[in-house]
Design a protein around this motif. Structure first.
Motif, PDB file in Angstrom:
ATOM      1  N   ARG A   6      -3.977   4.685   7.793  1.00 11.77           N
ATOM      2  CA  ARG A   6      -2.619   4.177   7.595  1.00 11.77           C
ATOM      3  C   ARG A   6      -1.659   5.343   7.644  1.00 11.77           C
ATOM      4  N   ASP A   7      -0.438   5.057   8.119  1.00 11.58           N
ATOM      5  CA  ASP A   7       0.595   6.090   8.050  1.00 11.58           C
ATOM      6  C   ASP A   7       1.372   5.915   6.747  1.00 11.58           C
ATOM      7  N   GLU A   8       2.371   6.730   6.557  1.00 15.52           N
ATOM      8  CA  GLU A   8       3.110   6.709   5.293  1.00 15.52           C
ATOM      9  C   GLU A   8       3.945   5.446   5.130  1.00 15.52           C
ATOM     10  N   ARG A   9       4.146   4.712   6.227  1.00 16.10           N
ATOM     11  CA  ARG A   9       4.864   3.437   6.155  1.00 16.10           C
ATOM     12  C   ARG A   9       3.924   2.271   5.888  1.00 16.10           C
ATOM     13  N   GLY A  10       2.625   2.541   5.864  1.00 16.25           N
ATOM     14  CA  GLY A  10       1.658   1.485   5.629  1.00 16.25           C
ATOM     15  C   GLY A  10       1.123   0.835   6.890  1.00 16.25           C
ATOM     16  N   ARG A  11       1.534   1.282   8.066  1.00 13.51           N
ATOM     17  CA  ARG A  11       1.024   0.703   9.311  1.00 13.51           C
ATOM     18  C   ARG A  11      -0.438   1.088   9.509  1.00 13.51           C
ATOM     19  N   GLU A  12      -1.222   0.172  10.059  1.00 15.34           N
ATOM     20  CA  GLU A  12      -2.594   0.507  10.424  1.00 15.34           C
ATOM     21  C   GLU A  12      -2.583   1.294  11.729  1.00 15.34           C
TER      22      GLU A  12
END
Length: 364
Positions: free
Chosen positions: A248-254
């Motif tokens: 995950r990135d810091e925005r929560g995207r997979e």
């Protein structure tokens, strides 16, 4: 699930784009690894390869183009790309519908009464003599049958959508100015493209997913879609999902990735690199925050050439009046200025345009 911050994603991108360390790959190998180079500005791929390949000389790309190992063609996002011959033939059928939709969407009113299949058949009949033509010449050969649409609309439908075309040398050769002459890909390369099923696990789409992640991962489905212009390749992603690892990135995207792909430590040093206009490392994503600040996103689509300092876009550069001018987007430390100036001098020597000075332009 492991969270990768922007710096970790940045270093992964730089590693796969050969921007952490110059590669010893051949030109065709590098073009394949990068999944092509955006090339609507014909001289820009030379800069992109110089920044990525050890000992790169312009003649190496010239030779690859004239030997038909790499080819200029409309492909991802309906943009002219430099890709290997094998990729052009394999990928083009998967992009056909997108290319057609984009041209017909752009010229919705102008082409409303045109049957694309009839236009394609007429264009192929003209090109059956295996003679290369400019877009204007091709339009003139068929416009008697379709006098209504503007010539530009009819021309783009033919050369960018309906008939897979190669843009022939000398277009795209080093320091050569030449107009676009088109010939069907299959004629130029002497090999056929083959339509492939999309519903049956989308095999070409699966290949695109793997190749994209090798060059740009870790990445989200939205990034994949932004790169190729296709609608996310959901069938292909589902088919290869078990092969991949997820973050995950810091925005929560997979974010998906190949399990053995390089993901260097975030503190890995990144050298200064000068990028051409419309470089893959910037435009290959929907979320470009891994490499460029939000305030400067407009530069990435406006054709500005960028300078990477510590892996991020920190300046732009131009050549004018025998000067290579570097315009910082943030204050550069003394060591950063020195490294940028040194790489700028090396680029000036490569460009061979009589550049006498490399200077910083502060705008004052």
């Amino acid at each position: 699930m492991t969270v990768l911050d922007a710096r970790a994603l940045n270093r992964a991108t730089l590693a796969r784009q050969s921007l952490l360390e110059r590669s010893t790959a051949s030109v065709p190998q590098a073009v394949a690894q990068l999944c092509g180079l955006q090339a609507q500005e014909p001289q820009e791929p030379f800069i992109g390869l110089w920044s990525r390949l050890a000992g790169f000389e312009p003649g190496l790309l010239d030779d690859a183009l004239t030997a038909r190992q790499v080819v200029r063609t409309h492909l991802m996002r309906r943009t002219v790309h430099l890709v290997t011959a094998a990729d052009a033939l394999a990928w083009r059928p998967r992009h056909d519908a997108m290319l057609r939709q984009r041209v017909l969407g752009t010229y919705r009113r102008e082409l409303a009464d045109v049957d694309p299949e009839e236009v394609a058949a007429a264009g192929r009949a003209v090109l059956a003599d295996q003679q290369a033509r400019t877009m204007s010449e091709l339009v003139r050969a068929v416009e008697d049958r379709w006098p209504g649409p503007p010539r530009r609309a009819l021309g783009e439908l033919l050369v960018a959508a309906l008939i897979p075309m190669a843009q022939l040398p000398p277009r795209g050769l080093w320091q050569r100015k030449a107009g676009v002459r088109n010939l069907p890909l299959t004629t130029w390369l002497g090999r056929d493209t083959h339509p492939v099923p999309i519903a049956d696990n989308d095999p070409v789409g699966q290949h695109l997913v793997r190749r994209y992640l090798a060059a740009h991962g870790p990445a989200a489905s939205a990034d994949l879609r932004a790169w190729c212009g296709l609608a996310g390749l959901p069938t292909a992603v589902r088919a290869v999902r078990e092969e991949l690892v997820a973050f995950r990135d810091e925005r929560g995207r997979e974010l998906l990735d190949l399990p053995d792909a390089p993901r260097p430590h975030p503190d890995t040093p990144a050298p200064v690199r000068f990028l051409p206009a419309f470089d893959n490392a910037i435009l290959g994503y929907h979320d470009r925050s891994r490499i460029i600040d939000h305030a400067h996103l407009g530069l990435s689509v406006a054709g500005h050439r960028a300078v990477l300092v510590d892996g991020r876009v920190a300046a732009t550069w131009t050549v004018h009046d025998r000067r290579l001018r570097i315009t910082p987007l943030r204050p550069l430390a003394a060591a950063e200025q020195e490294a940028t100036h040194a790489e700028g001098r090396a680029l000036a020597a490569f460009l061979d345009e009589g550049i006498a000075h490399v200077q910083f332009d502060t705008g004052s």
